[in-house]
Write a protein that holds these residues in place. Structure first.
Motif, PDB file in Angstrom:
ATOM      1  N   TRP A 168       6.355  -0.183  -1.759  1.00 51.57           N
ATOM      2  CA  TRP A 168       7.672  -0.793  -1.928  1.00 51.57           C
ATOM      3  C   TRP A 168       8.716   0.186  -2.473  1.00 51.57           C
ATOM      4  CZ3 TRP A 168       9.331  -0.779  -7.037  1.00 51.57           C
ATOM      5  CH2 TRP A 168       8.328  -0.530  -7.993  1.00 51.57           C
ATOM      6  N   ILE A 169       8.281   1.277  -3.121  1.00 50.40           N
ATOM      7  CA  ILE A 169       9.244   2.169  -3.765  1.00 50.40           C
ATOM      8  C   ILE A 169      10.171   2.813  -2.742  1.00 50.40           C
ATOM      9  CG2 ILE A 169       9.515   4.260  -5.161  1.00 50.40           C
ATOM     10  CD1 ILE A 169       6.947   3.607  -6.576  1.00 50.40           C
ATOM     11  N   GLY A 170       9.619   3.216  -1.603  1.00 52.28           N
ATOM     12  CA  GLY A 170      10.431   3.869  -0.592  1.00 52.28           C
ATOM     13  C   GLY A 170      11.492   2.974   0.021  1.00 52.28           C
ATOM     14  N   ARG A 171      11.360   1.656  -0.133  1.00 50.52           N
ATOM     15  CA  ARG A 171      12.344   0.730   0.437  1.00 50.52           C
ATOM     16  C   ARG A 171      13.436   0.357  -0.550  1.00 50.52           C
ATOM     17  NH1 ARG A 171       7.447  -1.385   2.108  1.00 50.52           N
ATOM     18  NH2 ARG A 171       7.553  -3.053   0.573  1.00 50.52           N
ATOM     19  N   LEU A 172      13.330   0.846  -1.790  1.00 51.50           N
ATOM     20  CA  LEU A 172      14.357   0.543  -2.785  1.00 51.50           C
ATOM     21  C   LEU A 172      15.672   1.206  -2.410  1.00 51.50           C
ATOM     22  CD1 LEU A 172      12.382   0.978  -6.122  1.00 51.50           C
ATOM     23  CD2 LEU A 172      13.263  -1.167  -5.195  1.00 51.50           C
ATOM     24  N   ARG A 173      16.755   0.488  -2.561  1.00 56.64           N
ATOM     25  CA  ARG A 173      18.079   1.058  -2.346  1.00 56.64           C
ATOM     26  C   ARG A 173      18.793   1.297  -3.675  1.00 56.64           C
ATOM     27  NH1 ARG A 173      16.021   2.647   1.046  1.00 56.64           N
ATOM     28  NH2 ARG A 173      16.112   2.224   3.271  1.00 56.64           N
ATOM     29  N   ARG A 218      -0.355  19.655   5.158  1.00 54.39           N
ATOM     30  CA  ARG A 218      -1.084  20.835   4.666  1.00 54.39           C
ATOM     31  C   ARG A 218      -0.734  21.127   3.206  1.00 54.39           C
ATOM     32  NH1 ARG A 218       0.158  22.819   9.964  1.00 54.39           N
ATOM     33  NH2 ARG A 218       2.016  23.876   9.156  1.00 54.39           N
ATOM     34  N   MET A 219       0.562  21.053   2.868  1.00 52.70           N
ATOM     35  CA  MET A 219       0.957  21.318   1.487  1.00 52.70           C
ATOM     36  C   MET A 219       0.427  20.265   0.537  1.00 52.70           C
ATOM     37  SD  MET A 219       2.484  24.174   1.161  1.00 52.70           S
ATOM     38  CE  MET A 219       3.129  23.967  -0.505  1.00 52.70           C
ATOM     39  N   TRP A 220       0.447  19.010   0.967  1.00 54.41           N
ATOM     40  CA  TRP A 220      -0.079  17.934   0.119  1.00 54.41           C
ATOM     41  C   TRP A 220      -1.565  18.130  -0.143  1.00 54.41           C
ATOM     42  CZ3 TRP A 220      -3.805  14.251   1.550  1.00 54.41           C
ATOM     43  CH2 TRP A 220      -4.034  13.249   0.604  1.00 54.41           C
ATOM     44  N   LEU A 221      -2.317  18.449   0.911  1.00 56.49           N
ATOM     45  CA  LEU A 221      -3.754  18.663   0.739  1.00 56.49           C
ATOM     46  C   LEU A 221      -4.014  19.874  -0.152  1.00 56.49           C
ATOM     47  CD1 LEU A 221      -6.608  17.807   1.471  1.00 56.49           C
ATOM     48  CD2 LEU A 221      -6.449  19.239   3.526  1.00 56.49           C
ATOM     49  N   GLY A 222      -3.267  20.964   0.085  1.00 58.64           N
ATOM     50  CA  GLY A 222      -3.441  22.147  -0.760  1.00 58.64           C
ATOM     51  C   GLY A 222      -3.098  21.874  -2.209  1.00 58.64           C
ATOM     52  N   ASN A 223      -2.000  21.144  -2.452  1.00 56.09           N
ATOM     53  CA  ASN A 223      -1.617  20.777  -3.815  1.00 56.09           C
ATOM     54  C   ASN A 223      -2.664  19.900  -4.474  1.00 56.09           C
ATOM     55  OD1 ASN A 223       0.901  21.835  -4.853  1.00 56.09           O
ATOM     56  ND2 ASN A 223       1.910  20.831  -3.137  1.00 56.09           N
ATOM     57  N   ALA A 248       0.835  -1.205   0.000  1.00 55.19           N
ATOM     58  CA  ALA A 248       0.000   0.000   0.000  1.00 55.19           C
ATOM     59  C   ALA A 248       0.865   1.248   0.000  1.00 55.19           C
ATOM     60  CB  ALA A 248      -0.914  -0.002   1.223  1.00 55.19           C
ATOM     61  N   ILE A 249       0.311   2.322  -0.536  1.00 59.43           N
ATOM     62  CA  ILE A 249       1.040   3.584  -0.596  1.00 59.43           C
ATOM     63  C   ILE A 249       1.473   4.003   0.807  1.00 59.43           C
ATOM     64  CG2 ILE A 249      -1.063   4.986  -0.448  1.00 59.43           C
ATOM     65  CD1 ILE A 249       0.272   6.902  -2.460  1.00 59.43           C
ATOM     66  N   ASP A 250       2.685   4.515   0.916  1.00 65.87           N
ATOM     67  CA  ASP A 250       3.273   4.893   2.205  1.00 65.87           C
ATOM     68  C   ASP A 250       2.699   6.247   2.640  1.00 65.87           C
ATOM     69  OD1 ASP A 250       4.834   5.436   4.392  1.00 65.87           O
ATOM     70  OD2 ASP A 250       6.743   4.963   3.421  1.00 65.87           O
ATOM     71  N   LEU A 251       1.963   6.244   3.743  1.00 65.79           N
ATOM     72  CA  LEU A 251       1.298   7.447   4.224  1.00 65.79           C
ATOM     73  C   LEU A 251       2.054   8.134   5.361  1.00 65.79           C
ATOM     74  CD1 LEU A 251      -2.406   6.178   4.280  1.00 65.79           C
ATOM     75  CD2 LEU A 251      -1.244   7.423   2.456  1.00 65.79           C
ATOM     76  N   ARG A 252       3.240   7.650   5.704  1.00 61.85           N
ATOM     77  CA  ARG A 252       3.959   8.242   6.832  1.00 61.85           C
ATOM     78  C   ARG A 252       4.243   9.741   6.672  1.00 61.85           C
ATOM     79  NH1 ARG A 252       9.203   4.945   7.405  1.00 61.85           N
ATOM     80  NH2 ARG A 252       8.907   4.815   5.134  1.00 61.85           N
ATOM     81  N   PRO A 253       4.512  10.251   5.453  1.00 61.92           N
ATOM     82  CA  PRO A 253       4.740  11.694   5.350  1.00 61.92           C
ATOM     83  C   PRO A 253       3.560  12.534   5.831  1.00 61.92           C
ATOM     84  CG  PRO A 253       5.559  10.607   3.383  1.00 61.92           C
ATOM     85  CD  PRO A 253       4.807   9.572   4.167  1.00 61.92           C
ATOM     86  N   LEU A 254       2.349  11.983   5.782  1.00 69.32           N
ATOM     87  CA  LEU A 254       1.179  12.751   6.198  1.00 69.32           C
ATOM     88  C   LEU A 254       1.146  12.987   7.702  1.00 69.32           C
ATOM     89  CD1 LEU A 254      -1.597  11.187   3.929  1.00 69.32           C
ATOM     90  CD2 LEU A 254      -0.306  13.299   3.585  1.00 69.32           C
ATOM     91  N   ARG A 255       2.026  12.309   8.449  1.00 68.13           N
ATOM     92  CA  ARG A 255       2.116  12.575   9.890  1.00 68.13           C
ATOM     93  C   ARG A 255       2.839  13.880  10.176  1.00 68.13           C
ATOM     94  NH1 ARG A 255       4.438   6.552  11.388  1.00 68.13           N
ATOM     95  NH2 ARG A 255       2.627   5.350  10.655  1.00 68.13           N
ATOM     96  N   PRO A 282      12.172  14.302   6.411  1.00 66.16           N
ATOM     97  CA  PRO A 282      13.509  13.707   6.461  1.00 66.16           C
ATOM     98  C   PRO A 282      13.797  12.969   5.156  1.00 66.16           C
ATOM     99  CG  PRO A 282      11.962  12.462   7.821  1.00 66.16           C
ATOM    100  CD  PRO A 282      11.253  13.713   7.396  1.00 66.16           C
ATOM    101  N   ALA A 283      15.088  12.766   4.857  1.00 65.10           N
ATOM    102  CA  ALA A 283      15.488  12.204   3.566  1.00 65.10           C
ATOM    103  C   ALA A 283      14.842  10.858   3.288  1.00 65.10           C
ATOM    104  CB  ALA A 283      17.010  12.079   3.511  1.00 65.10           C
ATOM    105  N   GLU A 284      14.671  10.015   4.332  1.00 65.52           N
ATOM    106  CA  GLU A 284      14.125   8.684   4.098  1.00 65.52           C
ATOM    107  C   GLU A 284      12.647   8.701   3.700  1.00 65.52           C
ATOM    108  OE1 GLU A 284      13.940   9.404   8.598  1.00 65.52           O
ATOM    109  OE2 GLU A 284      15.352   9.744   6.942  1.00 65.52           O
ATOM    110  N   LEU A 285      11.965   9.829   3.942  1.00 63.60           N
ATOM    111  CA  LEU A 285      10.551   9.926   3.576  1.00 63.60           C
ATOM    112  C   LEU A 285      10.322  10.708   2.286  1.00 63.60           C
ATOM    113  CD1 LEU A 285       8.686  10.497   6.981  1.00 63.60           C
ATOM    114  CD2 LEU A 285       9.006   8.379   5.688  1.00 63.60           C
ATOM    115  N   VAL A 286      11.389  11.236   1.669  1.00 62.05           N
ATOM    116  CA  VAL A 286      11.226  11.997   0.436  1.00 62.05           C
ATOM    117  C   VAL A 286      10.619  11.150  -0.695  1.00 62.05           C
ATOM    118  CG1 VAL A 286      12.495  13.160  -1.426  1.00 62.05           C
ATOM    119  CG2 VAL A 286      12.939  13.752   0.957  1.00 62.05           C
ATOM    120  N   PRO A 287      11.067   9.882  -0.910  1.00 60.12           N
ATOM    121  CA  PRO A 287      10.405   9.085  -1.956  1.00 60.12           C
ATOM    122  C   PRO A 287       8.915   8.897  -1.701  1.00 60.12           C
ATOM    123  CG  PRO A 287      12.489   8.073  -1.331  1.00 60.12           C
ATOM    124  CD  PRO A 287      12.236   9.170  -0.340  1.00 60.12           C
ATOM    125  N   ALA A 288       8.535   8.646  -0.447  1.00 60.22           N
ATOM    126  CA  ALA A 288       7.118   8.472  -0.129  1.00 60.22           C
ATOM    127  C   ALA A 288       6.349   9.767  -0.346  1.00 60.22           C
ATOM    128  CB  ALA A 288       6.957   7.991   1.315  1.00 60.22           C
TER     129      ALA A 288
END
Length: 434
Positions: A296-301, A29-34, A16-23, A148-154
């Protein structure tokens, strides 16, 4: 909870799509506005060509809208990126948003007066494109400041997925407006909805903290305008990872994008009618579904290798779709291509935002804006010219196969992209290095 249930729950979270950035409140707010603003943009994207055709009854004038939109994007996208690196990005985004809002108001007034001018409509589209080009690099470059950098792909995946969802829902909703109210009343309604929905993004931007540029490195002279654009290209020329990522996307879009062939194929193979709508929606539908199953995309190295695979899959899926003579199969294969394009777009965006130093992100986002907007338009030109000279089948299938082959040749000749891993950072940003 049983072990089987726990295993299924883990599998669902893995896909499932990674929703952690929404925390993160600022990103949320920017995601919802966009998201709300992108839906509004689709109303205008449909309304403008409808209004132009209603004014002129000439497809040539409708085609001129593409020129009016792309040329300012080419110029001001690069300049806007340089400004975003030299000024407070929040202020740049607010300035661009104010100009966007003014252009929306102009379109609304132009539609309300009735019997408007096609030249004035072209001018309003030009202003709208300038405003978008100025604000877009800053809007994207702030992402690593919010996450944080680890959440940028998500975070990139969430943004791209909602954009594709808006690209599916928005045109359908605009079509319903015109079906219910007709062109005359429908045009002002569409433009007014765009201006209203854009409010969400403005409010989210106002709530951002100040985002001034980082202090310049020792000996660095920070410049805006043309000098800043030149500095950005110089940096890009010395960064084979990012340069290759731009090149491989241009290959994919210019050589394989088939949308200019959709009207002819829909008419000749499937009898026209609703078929053309399915073809135009298929890639966006695939991208949307791909985004919803993108955990799965956010876990790619090995992101560089994954990017190359995604681009090759895009080209092969496009080629296979060109061979299909059943509508459902062609739509399904175009959807596969759309899912591959989502993976490619998210990885390229994540690599750019994480790998590039903050002082260069705005300028590189400006280049990215030009590449993303220009590649498909050049692909339309390539497809139309090839179809006129070689036939639709060769233009479609051959383009997909050649793009996949050239993508492989590119990374064989310049393997830096293949070696890129998610943890990589540019040497200048690594702790303990000069």
């Amino acid at each position: 909870m049983t072990k089987l249930t726990e295993a299924r729950s883990r599998d669902a979270r893995r896909w499932a799509i990674d929703l952690r950035p929404l925390r993160v409140p600022a990103f949320r707010r920017m995601w919802l506005g966009n998201t709300i603003a992108m839906l509004g943009f689709q109303f205008t994207a449909v309304a403008v060509p409808v209004e132009m055709y209603a004014l002129t009854r000439d497809s040539f004038w409708v085609g001129l809208l593409g020129v009016a939109g792309f040329v300012p994007l080419l110029v001001f996208g690069l300049w806007g990126g340089a400004v975003a690196d030299a000024r407070d990005r929040r202020r740049v985004l607010l300035a661009g948003s104010a100009l966007l809002w003014a252009s929306m108001a102009g379109l609304l007034v132009h539609a309300l007066i009735g019997g408007g001018s096609p030249v004035l409509l072209l001018a309003l589209v030009t202003v709208h494109s300038i405003a978008f080009a100025i604000s877009s690099p800053a809007r994207t470059a702030i992402l690593p400041r919010l996450l944080p950098a680890e959440l940028v792909p998500a975070g990139s995946t969430l943004n791209y997925t909602t954009y594709t969802a808006a690209s599916v829902v928005g045109p359908l909703a605009a079509g319903l407006i015109f079906a219910a109210f007709g062109t005359g009343p429908g045009l002002p309604i569409a433009y007014a909805l765009d201006a209203l929905l854009f409010t969400g993004l403005v409010v989210a931007t106002l709530r951002l903290p100040a985002m001034p540029p980082e202090p310049p490195a020792e000996g660095e002279v920070r410049r805006g305008g043309l000098g800043g654009v030149v500095d950005g290209f110089r940096y890009l020329a010395t960064t084979p990872v990012l340069l290759s990522s731009f090149a491989i996307d241009l290959i994919a879009m210019i050589l394989a994008m088939p949308r200019a062939l959709f009207p002819e194929v829909a008419a000749s193979r499937f009898g026209g009618g609703a078929a053309v709508g399915w073809l135009y929606s298929a890639i966006a539908i695939g991208a949307m579904v791909g985004g919803l199953t993108s955990g799965w995309i956010g876990r790619l190295r090995r992101q560089g290798l994954a990017l190359v695979v995604a681009v090759v899959c895009w080209g092969l899926a496009i080629a296979a779709a060109g061979l299909a003579h059943r509508l459902w199969l062609m739509v399904a294969l175009l959807a596969v291509a759309g899912a591959a394009d989502l993976v490619s777009a998210v990885l390229r965006q994540s690599m750019l935002l994480v790998y590039a130093p903050d002082r260069m992100r705005g300028r590189l986002q400006g280049v990215n804006t030009v590449v993303v907007a220009g590649g498909p338009r050049l692909g339309d030109l390539r497809a139309g010219a090839a179809a006129a000279g070689l036939g639709t089948g060769v233009a479609w299938v051959g383009g997909g196969l050649v793009s996949a082959a050239l993508a492989v040749l590119l990374v064989v000749a310049f393997p830096a992209l293949l070696r890129y891993r998610a943890a990589a950072t540019p040497p200048a940003d690594r702790p303990g290095t000069d």
